[in-house]
Design a protein around this motif. Structure first.
Motif, PDB file in Angstrom:
ATOM      1  N   GLN A   7     -38.252  23.779  76.187  1.00 10.58           N
ATOM      2  CA  GLN A   7     -38.707  25.076  75.762  1.00 10.58           C
ATOM      3  C   GLN A   7     -39.444  25.203  74.436  1.00 10.58           C
ATOM      4  O   GLN A   7     -40.441  25.857  74.705  1.00 10.58           O
ATOM      5  N   LEU A   8     -39.074  24.322  73.490  1.00 11.53           N
ATOM      6  CA  LEU A   8     -39.425  24.666  72.215  1.00 11.53           C
ATOM      7  C   LEU A   8     -40.888  23.928  72.361  1.00 11.53           C
ATOM      8  O   LEU A   8     -41.849  24.541  71.842  1.00 11.53           O
ATOM      9  N   ILE A   9     -41.023  22.684  72.878  1.00 12.84           N
ATOM     10  CA  ILE A   9     -42.188  22.092  73.156  1.00 12.84           C
ATOM     11  C   ILE A   9     -43.312  22.850  73.792  1.00 12.84           C
ATOM     12  O   ILE A   9     -44.391  22.807  73.402  1.00 12.84           O
ATOM     13  N   SER A  10     -42.967  23.127  74.917  1.00  8.74           N
ATOM     14  CA  SER A  10     -43.788  23.697  75.825  1.00  8.74           C
ATOM     15  C   SER A  10     -44.232  25.280  75.228  1.00  8.74           C
ATOM     16  O   SER A  10     -45.358  25.818  75.770  1.00  8.74           O
ATOM     17  N   ASN A  11     -43.628  25.735  74.185  1.00 10.36           N
ATOM     18  CA  ASN A  11     -44.214  26.833  73.602  1.00 10.36           C
ATOM     19  C   ASN A  11     -44.259  26.689  72.031  1.00 10.36           C
ATOM     20  O   ASN A  11     -43.998  27.634  71.377  1.00 10.36           O
ATOM     21  N   HIS A  12     -44.830  25.575  71.988  1.00  9.55           N
ATOM     22  CA  HIS A  12     -44.929  24.990  70.441  1.00  9.55           C
ATOM     23  C   HIS A  12     -45.969  26.048  69.740  1.00  9.55           C
ATOM     24  O   HIS A  12     -45.863  25.980  68.345  1.00  9.55           O
ATOM     25  N   GLU A  13     -46.731  26.623  70.220  1.00  9.98           N
ATOM     26  CA  GLU A  13     -47.735  27.586  69.524  1.00  9.98           C
ATOM     27  C   GLU A  13     -46.961  28.825  68.730  1.00  9.98           C
ATOM     28  O   GLU A  13     -47.851  29.440  68.143  1.00  9.98           O
ATOM     29  N   ARG A  14     -45.678  29.084  69.262  1.00  5.21           N
ATOM     30  CA  ARG A  14     -44.991  30.059  68.838  1.00  5.21           C
ATOM     31  C   ARG A  14     -43.648  29.772  68.574  1.00  5.21           C
ATOM     32  O   ARG A  14     -42.827  28.579  68.853  1.00  5.21           O
ATOM     33  N   PHE A  15     -42.732  30.707  67.803  1.00  3.30           N
ATOM     34  CA  PHE A  15     -41.353  30.285  67.873  1.00  3.30           C
ATOM     35  C   PHE A  15     -40.689  30.916  69.102  1.00  3.30           C
ATOM     36  O   PHE A  15     -41.206  31.864  69.863  1.00  3.30           O
ATOM     37  N   VAL A  16     -39.615  30.364  69.514  1.00  2.00           N
ATOM     38  CA  VAL A  16     -38.889  30.668  70.719  1.00  2.00           C
ATOM     39  C   VAL A  16     -37.687  31.665  70.456  1.00  2.00           C
ATOM     40  O   VAL A  16     -37.024  31.026  69.388  1.00  2.00           O
ATOM     41  N   SER A  17     -37.403  32.669  70.817  1.00  2.00           N
ATOM     42  CA  SER A  17     -36.491  33.503  70.328  1.00  2.00           C
ATOM     43  C   SER A  17     -35.013  32.813  70.862  1.00  2.00           C
ATOM     44  O   SER A  17     -34.959  32.167  71.963  1.00  2.00           O
ATOM     45  N   LYS A  18     -33.797  33.343  70.169  1.00  2.00           N
ATOM     46  CA  LYS A  18     -32.591  32.575  70.730  1.00  2.00           C
ATOM     47  C   LYS A  18     -32.411  33.478  72.027  1.00  2.00           C
ATOM     48  O   LYS A  18     -31.674  32.801  72.858  1.00  2.00           O
ATOM     49  N   GLU A  19     -32.644  34.577  72.116  1.00  2.00           N
ATOM     50  CA  GLU A  19     -32.650  35.208  73.698  1.00  2.00           C
ATOM     51  C   GLU A  19     -33.324  34.405  74.818  1.00  2.00           C
ATOM     52  O   GLU A  19     -32.680  34.142  75.746  1.00  2.00           O
ATOM     53  N   GLU A  20     -34.521  34.176  74.307  1.00  2.00           N
ATOM     54  CA  GLU A  20     -35.327  33.313  75.508  1.00  2.00           C
ATOM     55  C   GLU A  20     -34.617  31.982  75.620  1.00  2.00           C
ATOM     56  O   GLU A  20     -34.424  31.456  77.022  1.00  2.00           O
ATOM     57  N   LEU A  21     -33.974  31.274  74.815  1.00  2.00           N
ATOM     58  CA  LEU A  21     -33.228  29.887  75.034  1.00  2.00           C
ATOM     59  C   LEU A  21     -32.107  30.247  75.743  1.00  2.00           C
ATOM     60  O   LEU A  21     -31.731  29.496  76.620  1.00  2.00           O
ATOM     61  N   PHE A  22     -31.225  31.216  75.228  1.00  2.00           N
ATOM     62  CA  PHE A  22     -30.104  31.478  76.429  1.00  2.00           C
ATOM     63  C   PHE A  22     -30.454  31.699  77.705  1.00  2.00           C
ATOM     64  O   PHE A  22     -29.945  31.290  78.471  1.00  2.00           O
ATOM     65  N   ASP A  23     -31.474  32.523  77.953  1.00  2.11           N
ATOM     66  CA  ASP A  23     -32.000  32.855  79.281  1.00  2.11           C
ATOM     67  C   ASP A  23     -32.605  31.608  80.183  1.00  2.11           C
ATOM     68  O   ASP A  23     -32.178  31.405  81.207  1.00  2.11           O
ATOM     69  N   SER A  24     -33.497  30.846  79.379  1.00  2.00           N
ATOM     70  CA  SER A  24     -34.086  29.606  80.150  1.00  2.00           C
ATOM     71  C   SER A  24     -33.011  28.526  80.002  1.00  2.00           C
ATOM     72  O   SER A  24     -33.118  27.795  81.197  1.00  2.00           O
ATOM     73  N   VAL A  25     -32.160  28.306  79.279  1.00  2.00           N
ATOM     74  CA  VAL A  25     -31.092  27.098  79.364  1.00  2.00           C
ATOM     75  C   VAL A  25     -29.930  27.263  79.953  1.00  2.00           C
ATOM     76  O   VAL A  25     -29.260  26.644  80.800  1.00  2.00           O
ATOM     77  N   TRP A  26     -29.436  28.475  79.716  1.00  3.18           N
ATOM     78  CA  TRP A  26     -27.857  28.968  80.107  1.00  3.18           C
ATOM     79  C   TRP A  26     -28.094  29.918  81.237  1.00  3.18           C
ATOM     80  O   TRP A  26     -27.059  30.359  82.061  1.00  3.18           O
ATOM     81  N   GLY A  27     -29.462  30.255  81.890  1.00  2.00           N
ATOM     82  CA  GLY A  27     -29.396  31.233  83.051  1.00  2.00           C
ATOM     83  C   GLY A  27     -28.967  32.567  82.760  1.00  2.00           C
ATOM     84  O   GLY A  27     -28.598  33.078  83.768  1.00  2.00           O
ATOM     85  N   GLY A  28     -29.065  33.003  81.593  1.00  3.53           N
ATOM     86  CA  GLY A  28     -28.652  34.367  81.377  1.00  3.53           C
ATOM     87  C   GLY A  28     -26.939  34.349  81.047  1.00  3.53           C
ATOM     88  O   GLY A  28     -26.699  35.454  80.698  1.00  3.53           O
ATOM     89  N   ARG A  29     -26.326  33.388  81.436  1.00  7.00           N
ATOM     90  CA  ARG A  29     -24.788  33.406  81.236  1.00  7.00           C
ATOM     91  C   ARG A  29     -24.369  33.616  79.729  1.00  7.00           C
ATOM     92  O   ARG A  29     -25.177  33.070  78.834  1.00  7.00           O
ATOM     93  N   PHE A  30     -23.427  34.065  79.626  1.00  5.68           N
ATOM     94  CA  PHE A  30     -22.842  34.670  78.251  1.00  5.68           C
ATOM     95  C   PHE A  30     -22.294  33.165  77.608  1.00  5.68           C
ATOM     96  O   PHE A  30     -21.277  32.408  77.951  1.00  5.68           O
ATOM     97  N   VAL A  31     -22.867  32.822  76.536  1.00  4.38           N
ATOM     98  CA  VAL A  31     -22.244  31.701  75.630  1.00  4.38           C
ATOM     99  C   VAL A  31     -22.365  32.184  74.157  1.00  4.38           C
ATOM    100  O   VAL A  31     -23.375  32.852  73.789  1.00  4.38           O
ATOM    101  N   GLY A  32     -21.807  31.608  73.322  1.00  3.83           N
ATOM    102  CA  GLY A  32     -21.661  31.916  71.994  1.00  3.83           C
ATOM    103  C   GLY A  32     -23.075  31.227  71.342  1.00  3.83           C
ATOM    104  O   GLY A  32     -23.474  30.312  71.834  1.00  3.83           O
ATOM    105  N   GLU A  33     -23.371  31.758  70.117  1.00  5.43           N
ATOM    106  CA  GLU A  33     -24.449  31.189  69.502  1.00  5.43           C
ATOM    107  C   GLU A  33     -23.987  29.834  68.999  1.00  5.43           C
ATOM    108  O   GLU A  33     -24.958  28.977  68.739  1.00  5.43           O
ATOM    109  N   ALA A  34     -22.816  29.450  68.837  1.00  6.73           N
ATOM    110  CA  ALA A  34     -22.316  28.223  68.462  1.00  6.73           C
ATOM    111  C   ALA A  34     -23.147  26.941  69.436  1.00  6.73           C
ATOM    112  O   ALA A  34     -23.383  25.820  69.133  1.00  6.73           O
TER     113      ALA A  34
END
Length: 412
Positions: free
Chosen positions: A48-75
């Motif tokens: 996700q970070l490399i495919s969007n290297h031209e900008r920063f990727v928000s934490k919310e985007e990473l939660f959605d793309s990697v965890w499918g929107g499931r609730f996980v802690g920031e840790a």
């Protein structure tokens, strides 16, 4: 189903920077010719970070793309970022490749090379061969439980004692087991069966004790009219194979054990931490096995296949759901914990080959060493793997196959 789950898969990409390669087609992170082992979620964060290297990727985007929107802690995200940096020789201070945008997210800041045509370097993988043809039949145990067994291939027989999470109709296509069926049947008539409570065997069996499992192996052998044969035991099926070999020395010519143990988790737990870990197994099965949320079952995937890809973990999740019920999973785990075949291991009289992953997370190597010390005519081979169940594309699997074939070919 979330939008991330329903979206079509992205096309395979290859990115290069400063000697590193991220190849989504092969699901690999490489440094030169060496593959860097990372957990599936770490790989996905990097993608996700490399495919969007031209900008920063928000934490919310990473939660959605990697965890499918499931609730996980920031840790959880922080630990994956830390692991990704460690894999790249980066850290939170230098931030050479992954920059923290404080309070917002992260950005890949490495210098990517221009994309090249990777067709020649990374050809399309060959399609999976057709599953082998198998014959499935049924027999009845002494207590009238129906047992399903299958025969694949030609040649001298090789019998595998049942272990849990198998399904004769599904294993030949499941990434978890298909390479076992394919490669073990190349030179042998490979015989396997579903444990009572699993797969095509009866799920509602009243008895599910260790003695029942040994008796079921006896039943299948009698149904097939086998007289002398080598016996393979994987994981807890190894203890069943040990007990059978000790009780029937006239039938078992050679014994092969993989990821096996003489003592179950409850028997070998000595410290408070070990006892809590054994109890946690049962709690996870009680609470999470039947839920739609795979998070609980992925704890088992992380133990059985820590080096597996995300696809391997998904396949393992499907295997858990298809092969048995939550109630049976708890019964099995309770009985596995009580296994103790130390006395019978000392009574095995046939040559024995014990193969064990050096960094097995589920059954540590020392328990394979214990088996080797208990079985008189045995040889231990340490496999270079972290996985309890070997995957078909890791080098340790080829070593396993080579060792097994050489052992079975030795003159009696």
């Amino acid at each position: 189903m979330t939008s991330a789950e329903s979206a079509p898969p992205a096309p395979a990409r290859v990115w290069r920077w400063e000697g590193f390669v991220l190849d989504t087609g092969r699901y690999e992170l490489r440094s030169g010719d060496a593959v860097i082992k990372v957990e599936p979620q770490v790989f996905d964060v990097l993608t996700q970070l490399i495919s969007n290297h031209e900008r920063f990727v928000s934490k919310e985007e990473l939660f959605d793309s990697v965890w499918g929107g499931r609730f996980v802690g920031e840790a959880a995200l922080t630990s994956r970022i830390k692991a990704a940096r460690r894999a790249l020789g980066d850290d939170g201070e230098s931030q050479r490749y992954i920059r923290t945008v404080r309070g917002r997210g992260y950005q890949f800041v490495g210098t990517l090379e221009p994309e090249a045509d990777d067709t020649a370097a990374a050809p399309e993988p060959e399609p999976e061969p057709e599953p082998p043809r198998q014959h499935i039949a049924f027999c009845r145990a002494a207590d009238n439980v129906r047992l399903a067994y299958a025969v694949v291939g030609d040649g001298p027989p090789l019998v595998r004692a049942a272990n849990w999470m198998t399904h004769l109709g599904y294993d030949i296509e499941s990434p978890v087991w298909r390479h076992w069926v394919r490669d073990m049947s190349l030179r042998h008539k490979f015989i396997r069966y579903d444990e009572r409570g699993c797969g095509l065997s009866d799920w509602d069996a009243a008895g599910a004790t260790f003695e029942d499992w040994v008796t079921d192996l006896e039943t299948v052998v009698e149904a097939l009219g086998l007289e002398r044969f080598p016996l393979l035991g994987v994981s807890q099926g190894g203890a069943v194979a040990v007990a059978y070999a000790a009780r029937h020395p006239e039938r078992v010519t050679r014994l092969v054990l993989n990821g096996a143990y003489a003592r179950g988790r409850a028997v070998r737990a000595q410290t408070d931490d070990e006892k809590r870990a054994a109890a946690l197994d049962l709690d996870l099965a009680r609470v999470g096995w039947g839920r739609d949320d795979p998070a609980f079952r992925q704890v088992f995937a992380a133990q059985f296949l820590p080096d597996g890809t995300r696809a391997d973990w998904d396949a393992f999740d499907q295997l858990q759901r298809r092969t048995t019920s939550p109630e049976n999973a708890v019964r099995f785990l309770e009985e596995f914990g009580r296994i103790d075949v130390r006395d019978e291991a000392g009574q095995v009289r046939c040559p024995t080959l014990i193969l064990h992953s050096r960094d097995d997370h589920r059954v540590p190597m020392r328990y394979g060493e214990e088996l080797a010390a208990l079985i008189p005519d045995s040889r231990l081979v340490a496999l270079s793997s972290n996985n309890h169940l070997l995957t078909g594309d890791e080098p340790a699997w080829r070593v396993f196959c080579t060792e097994v074939e050489a052992f079975l070919a030795e003159p009696d």
